[in-house]
Motif scaffolding. Structure first.
Motif, PDB file in Angstrom:
ATOM      1  N   MET A  91      -5.533   2.122  -8.261  1.00  0.00           N
ATOM      2  CA  MET A  91      -4.779   0.341  -8.073  1.00  0.00           C
ATOM      3  C   MET A  91      -3.437   1.418  -7.494  1.00  0.00           C
ATOM      4  N   LEU A  92      -3.362   1.117  -6.330  1.00  0.00           N
ATOM      5  CA  LEU A  92      -2.004   1.689  -6.062  1.00  0.00           C
ATOM      6  C   LEU A  92      -0.341   0.783  -7.129  1.00  0.00           C
ATOM      7  N   THR A  93       0.461   2.035  -6.866  1.00  0.00           N
ATOM      8  CA  THR A  93       1.324   1.374  -7.681  1.00  0.00           C
ATOM      9  C   THR A  93       2.450   0.773  -6.707  1.00  0.00           C
ATOM     10  N   ALA A  94       3.847   0.262  -7.231  1.00  0.00           N
ATOM     11  CA  ALA A  94       4.789  -0.306  -6.144  1.00  0.00           C
ATOM     12  C   ALA A  94       5.466   0.430  -5.425  1.00  0.00           C
ATOM     13  N   THR A  95       5.838   2.421  -5.707  1.00  0.00           N
ATOM     14  CA  THR A  95       6.250   3.774  -5.117  1.00  0.00           C
ATOM     15  C   THR A  95       5.249   3.788  -3.787  1.00  0.00           C
ATOM     16  N   GLU A  96       3.730   4.049  -4.507  1.00  0.00           N
ATOM     17  CA  GLU A  96       2.641   4.435  -3.521  1.00  0.00           C
ATOM     18  C   GLU A  96       2.790   3.768  -2.343  1.00  0.00           C
ATOM     19  N   LYS A  97       2.911   2.184  -2.481  1.00  0.00           N
ATOM     20  CA  LYS A  97       2.521   1.369  -1.710  1.00  0.00           C
ATOM     21  C   LYS A  97       3.826   1.176  -0.154  1.00  0.00           C
ATOM     22  N   ARG A  98       5.266   1.590  -1.357  1.00  0.00           N
ATOM     23  CA  ARG A  98       6.075   1.782  -0.397  1.00  0.00           C
ATOM     24  C   ARG A  98       5.833   3.098   0.327  1.00  0.00           C
ATOM     25  N   PHE A  99       5.391   3.891  -0.004  1.00  0.00           N
ATOM     26  CA  PHE A  99       5.725   5.101   0.693  1.00  0.00           C
ATOM     27  C   PHE A  99       4.065   5.010   1.638  1.00  0.00           C
ATOM     28  N   ILE A 100       3.261   4.098   1.686  1.00  0.00           N
ATOM     29  CA  ILE A 100       2.282   4.005   2.636  1.00  0.00           C
ATOM     30  C   ILE A 100       2.798   3.703   3.583  1.00  0.00           C
ATOM     31  N   LYS A 101       3.428   2.706   3.338  1.00  0.00           N
ATOM     32  CA  LYS A 101       4.062   1.371   4.530  1.00  0.00           C
ATOM     33  C   LYS A 101       5.306   2.371   5.338  1.00  0.00           C
ATOM     34  N   TYR A 102       6.506   3.376   4.284  1.00  0.00           N
ATOM     35  CA  TYR A 102       7.321   4.122   5.388  1.00  0.00           C
ATOM     36  C   TYR A 102       6.604   5.189   5.992  1.00  0.00           C
ATOM     37  N   TRP A 103       5.413   5.945   5.712  1.00  0.00           N
ATOM     38  CA  TRP A 103       4.919   6.814   6.088  1.00  0.00           C
ATOM     39  C   TRP A 103       4.030   6.909   7.235  1.00  0.00           C
ATOM     40  N   GLU A 104       2.901   5.667   6.971  1.00  0.00           N
ATOM     41  CA  GLU A 104       2.410   4.870   8.596  1.00  0.00           C
ATOM     42  C   GLU A 104       3.772   4.810   9.326  1.00  0.00           C
ATOM     43  N   ASP A 105       5.134   3.890   9.519  1.00  0.00           N
ATOM     44  CA  ASP A 105       5.968   3.446  10.254  1.00  0.00           C
ATOM     45  C   ASP A 105       6.046   5.294  10.942  1.00  0.00           C
ATOM     46  N   GLN A 106       6.652   5.751   9.935  1.00  0.00           N
ATOM     47  CA  GLN A 106       6.865   7.396  10.264  1.00  0.00           C
ATOM     48  C   GLN A 106       6.162   8.158  11.260  1.00  0.00           C
ATOM     49  N   ARG A 107       4.830   8.099  11.528  1.00  0.00           N
ATOM     50  CA  ARG A 107       3.730   9.405  11.253  1.00  0.00           C
ATOM     51  C   ARG A 107       3.506   8.293  12.962  1.00  0.00           C
ATOM     52  N   GLN A 108       3.576   7.379  13.143  1.00  0.00           N
ATOM     53  CA  GLN A 108       3.243   6.259  14.360  1.00  0.00           C
ATOM     54  C   GLN A 108       3.353   6.368  15.758  1.00  0.00           C
ATOM     55  N   GLY A 109       4.426   7.745  16.324  1.00  0.00           N
ATOM     56  CA  GLY A 109       5.303   8.164  17.297  1.00  0.00           C
ATOM     57  C   GLY A 109       4.258   9.848  16.805  1.00  0.00           C
TER      58      GLY A 109
END
Length: 103
Positions: free
Chosen positions: A1-19
């Motif tokens: 189960m993902l914690t709130a911190t992990e969910k935020r990190f995943i969203k942030y990192w998916e945006d950052q690594r997109q390019g």
């Protein structure tokens, strides 16, 4: 189960690594080098170091420090991202197997 911190990190990192790594690196190296040069120039003036003769050294040092930090940041965040995703995949497989066994 993902914690709130992990969910935020995943969203942030998916945006950052997109390019991709190159776009990420160029953005952070250029902006970081500029900011680091300003900060180190200010600090050198506060200490009393003659700025015009050391400006090139400060700029090169800033570039090197920021480049190393940016590459490490990419590596660390990518490793953390993959670790979280792999853990969630393993947990999902276990949940699926336990549901299949209970039926």
């Amino acid at each position: 189960m993902l914690t709130a911190t992990e969910k935020r990190f995943i969203k942030y990192w998916e945006d950052q690594r997109q390019g991709g790594r190159v776009k990420y690196s160029l953005l952070y190296i250029i902006t970081g080098s500029f900011v680091a040069t300003l900060v180190l120039s200010f600090l050198s003036m506060m200490v009393g170091i003659d700025l015009p003769t050391n400006l090139v050294l400060i700029a090169v040092g800033s570039f090197c420090i920021v480049t190393i930090a940016t590459l490490f940041s990419w590596w660390h965040n990518e490793k953390k991202f993959k670790k979280i995703i792999q853990r969630e995949i393993r947990e999902g497989i276990k949940r699926d197997e336990s549901m299949d066994n209970s039926q």
